[in-house]
Design a protein around this motif. Structure first.
Motif, PDB file in Angstrom:
ATOM      1  N   LYS A  87       0.817  -1.192   0.000  1.00 51.52           N
ATOM      2  CA  LYS A  87       0.000   0.000   0.000  1.00 51.52           C
ATOM      3  C   LYS A  87       0.862   1.258   0.000  1.00 51.52           C
ATOM      4  CE  LYS A  87      -3.642   2.268   2.571  1.00 51.52           C
ATOM      5  NZ  LYS A  87      -4.380   2.299   3.802  1.00 51.52           N
ATOM      6  N   GLN A  88       0.559   2.197  -0.898  1.00 48.75           N
ATOM      7  CA  GLN A  88       1.240   3.484  -0.966  1.00 48.75           C
ATOM      8  C   GLN A  88       0.329   4.514  -0.324  1.00 48.75           C
ATOM      9  OE1 GLN A  88       4.223   4.049  -2.372  1.00 48.75           O
ATOM     10  NE2 GLN A  88       4.245   6.251  -2.233  1.00 48.75           N
ATOM     11  N   ASN A  89       0.817   5.234   0.720  1.00 47.76           N
ATOM     12  CA  ASN A  89      -0.063   6.161   1.408  1.00 47.76           C
ATOM     13  C   ASN A  89       0.365   7.619   1.328  1.00 47.76           C
ATOM     14  OD1 ASN A  89       2.055   6.333   3.178  1.00 47.76           O
ATOM     15  ND2 ASN A  89       0.975   5.420   4.916  1.00 47.76           N
ATOM     16  N   ASN A  90       1.375   7.936   0.558  1.00 45.12           N
ATOM     17  CA  ASN A  90       1.823   9.312   0.373  1.00 45.12           C
ATOM     18  C   ASN A  90       2.062  10.050   1.675  1.00 45.12           C
ATOM     19  OD1 ASN A  90       1.839   9.144  -2.385  1.00 45.12           O
ATOM     20  ND2 ASN A  90      -0.246   9.900  -2.607  1.00 45.12           N
ATOM     21  N   SER A  91       2.617   9.390   2.662  1.00 44.41           N
ATOM     22  CA  SER A  91       2.964  10.079   3.900  1.00 44.41           C
ATOM     23  C   SER A  91       4.382   9.730   4.285  1.00 44.41           C
ATOM     24  CB  SER A  91       1.996   9.703   5.020  1.00 44.41           C
ATOM     25  OG  SER A  91       2.104   8.339   5.339  1.00 44.41           O
ATOM     26  N   ALA A  92       5.019  10.670   4.964  1.00 45.47           N
ATOM     27  CA  ALA A  92       6.371  10.456   5.462  1.00 45.47           C
ATOM     28  C   ALA A  92       6.286  10.181   6.950  1.00 45.47           C
ATOM     29  CB  ALA A  92       7.231  11.690   5.193  1.00 45.47           C
ATOM     30  N   HIS A  93       7.254   9.484   7.461  1.00 43.64           N
ATOM     31  CA  HIS A  93       7.276   9.136   8.877  1.00 43.64           C
ATOM     32  C   HIS A  93       8.432   9.865   9.525  1.00 43.64           C
ATOM     33  CE1 HIS A  93       8.233   6.566  12.356  1.00 43.64           C
ATOM     34  NE2 HIS A  93       6.928   6.398  12.392  1.00 43.64           N
ATOM     35  N   ASN A  94       8.135  10.623  10.588  1.00 46.47           N
ATOM     36  CA  ASN A  94       9.227  11.301  11.264  1.00 46.47           C
ATOM     37  C   ASN A  94       9.521  10.612  12.588  1.00 46.47           C
ATOM     38  OD1 ASN A  94       7.430  12.194  13.230  1.00 46.47           O
ATOM     39  ND2 ASN A  94       7.278  14.273  12.431  1.00 46.47           N
ATOM     40  N   GLY A  95      10.510  11.092  13.311  1.00 47.15           N
ATOM     41  CA  GLY A  95      10.943  10.455  14.552  1.00 47.15           C
ATOM     42  C   GLY A  95       9.933  10.486  15.680  1.00 47.15           C
ATOM     43  N   ASP A  96       8.909  11.349  15.577  1.00 47.93           N
ATOM     44  CA  ASP A  96       7.903  11.462  16.636  1.00 47.93           C
ATOM     45  C   ASP A  96       6.723  10.528  16.415  1.00 47.93           C
ATOM     46  OD1 ASP A  96       8.446  15.007  16.686  1.00 47.93           O
ATOM     47  OD2 ASP A  96       9.362  13.461  17.940  1.00 47.93           O
ATOM     48  N   ASN A  97       6.822   9.595  15.465  1.00 46.12           N
ATOM     49  CA  ASN A  97       5.754   8.644  15.156  1.00 46.12           C
ATOM     50  C   ASN A  97       4.483   9.316  14.661  1.00 46.12           C
ATOM     51  OD1 ASN A  97       7.305   6.375  15.793  1.00 46.12           O
ATOM     52  ND2 ASN A  97       6.803   6.581  17.961  1.00 46.12           N
ATOM     53  N   HIS A  98       4.617  10.435  13.967  1.00 53.18           N
ATOM     54  CA  HIS A  98       3.482  11.113  13.341  1.00 53.18           C
ATOM     55  C   HIS A  98       3.606  10.940  11.837  1.00 53.18           C
ATOM     56  CE1 HIS A  98       2.291  13.134  17.037  1.00 53.18           C
ATOM     57  NE2 HIS A  98       3.564  13.437  17.227  1.00 53.18           N
ATOM     58  N   ASN A  99       2.470  10.763  11.183  1.00 47.82           N
ATOM     59  CA  ASN A  99       2.480  10.720   9.723  1.00 47.82           C
ATOM     60  C   ASN A  99       2.306  12.127   9.196  1.00 47.82           C
ATOM     61  OD1 ASN A  99       2.877   7.988   9.325  1.00 47.82           O
ATOM     62  ND2 ASN A  99       0.698   7.530   9.521  1.00 47.82           N
ATOM     63  N   ILE A 100       3.164  12.517   8.291  1.00 45.61           N
ATOM     64  CA  ILE A 100       3.120  13.835   7.688  1.00 45.61           C
ATOM     65  C   ILE A 100       2.682  13.667   6.242  1.00 45.61           C
ATOM     66  CG2 ILE A 100       4.466  15.869   7.058  1.00 45.61           C
ATOM     67  CD1 ILE A 100       6.420  15.047   9.320  1.00 45.61           C
ATOM     68  N   PRO A 101       1.570  14.314   5.832  1.00 45.07           N
ATOM     69  CA  PRO A 101       1.145  14.201   4.435  1.00 45.07           C
ATOM     70  C   PRO A 101       2.233  14.717   3.503  1.00 45.07           C
ATOM     71  CG  PRO A 101      -0.528  15.300   5.753  1.00 45.07           C
ATOM     72  CD  PRO A 101       0.695  15.163   6.615  1.00 45.07           C
ATOM     73  N   ARG A 102       2.456  13.995   2.410  1.00 42.63           N
ATOM     74  CA  ARG A 102       3.481  14.374   1.441  1.00 42.63           C
ATOM     75  C   ARG A 102       2.842  15.103   0.289  1.00 42.63           C
ATOM     76  NH1 ARG A 102       7.574  10.026   0.314  1.00 42.63           N
ATOM     77  NH2 ARG A 102       8.492  11.794  -0.734  1.00 42.63           N
ATOM     78  N   ILE A 103       3.438  16.209  -0.085  1.00 40.91           N
ATOM     79  CA  ILE A 103       2.964  16.948  -1.252  1.00 40.91           C
ATOM     80  C   ILE A 103       3.953  16.844  -2.407  1.00 40.91           C
ATOM     81  CG2 ILE A 103       1.550  18.542   0.080  1.00 40.91           C
ATOM     82  CD1 ILE A 103       3.786  20.636  -0.324  1.00 40.91           C
ATOM     83  N   GLY A 104       5.142  16.345  -2.134  1.00 44.57           N
ATOM     84  CA  GLY A 104       6.152  16.174  -3.165  1.00 44.57           C
ATOM     85  C   GLY A 104       6.532  14.716  -3.305  1.00 44.57           C
ATOM     86  N   LEU A 105       6.657  14.266  -4.544  1.00 42.43           N
ATOM     87  CA  LEU A 105       7.001  12.869  -4.829  1.00 42.43           C
ATOM     88  C   LEU A 105       8.291  12.812  -5.646  1.00 42.43           C
ATOM     89  CD1 LEU A 105       3.490  11.643  -6.034  1.00 42.43           C
ATOM     90  CD2 LEU A 105       4.447  11.423  -3.746  1.00 42.43           C
ATOM     91  N   THR A 106       9.152  11.862  -5.317  1.00 39.18           N
ATOM     92  CA  THR A 106      10.314  11.604  -6.156  1.00 39.18           C
ATOM     93  C   THR A 106       9.824  11.015  -7.479  1.00 39.18           C
ATOM     94  OG1 THR A 106      10.609   9.352  -5.355  1.00 39.18           O
ATOM     95  CG2 THR A 106      11.760  11.107  -4.136  1.00 39.18           C
ATOM     96  N   ILE A 107      10.700  10.921  -8.447  1.00 37.32           N
ATOM     97  CA  ILE A 107      10.334  10.311  -9.729  1.00 37.32           C
ATOM     98  C   ILE A 107       9.804   8.896  -9.507  1.00 37.32           C
ATOM     99  CG2 ILE A 107      11.303   9.365 -11.875  1.00 37.32           C
ATOM    100  CD1 ILE A 107      10.873  12.328 -12.129  1.00 37.32           C
TER     101      ILE A 107
END
Length: 92
Positions: free
Chosen positions: A2-22
């Motif tokens: 599953k691809q969810n377009n979110s990044a994971h930071n050290g605080d265990n929060h999901n951050i919505p991603r607005i930028g995608l690599t190729i």
């Protein structure tokens, strides 16, 4: 997987991603990585360069796919480019 377009930071929060690599943009859109790189090099899809990495804003990718529905993305003359004009997306 599953691809969810979110990044994971050290605080265990999901951050919505607005930028995608190729690579992520290819998975998200179904457009091949080499085609995406070519579209960026042609100036049809704006990308943010971070060193050698290209980041594509997710709204740009969505808009690009809508305005190019039914076109051959491997034919430079058929592809309609997109860009931000102020805060609005437009086809060019």
């Amino acid at each position: 997987m599953k691809q969810n377009n979110s990044a994971h930071n050290g605080d265990n929060h999901n951050i919505p991603r607005i930028g995608l690599t190729i690579e992520e943009a290819a998975l998200y859109s179904g457009i091949g990585q080499s085609t995406l790189r070519e579209l960026v090099s042609w100036g049809k899809v704006p990308g943010l360069m971070v060193g050698r990495k290209i980041i594509i804003h997710i709204n740009i990718l969505d808009f690009f796919m809508r305005v190019n529905q039914g076109r051959n993305l491997r034919d430079r003359d058929q592809v309609v480019g997109v860009e931000y004009q102020g805060l609005e997306l437009s086809a060019v």
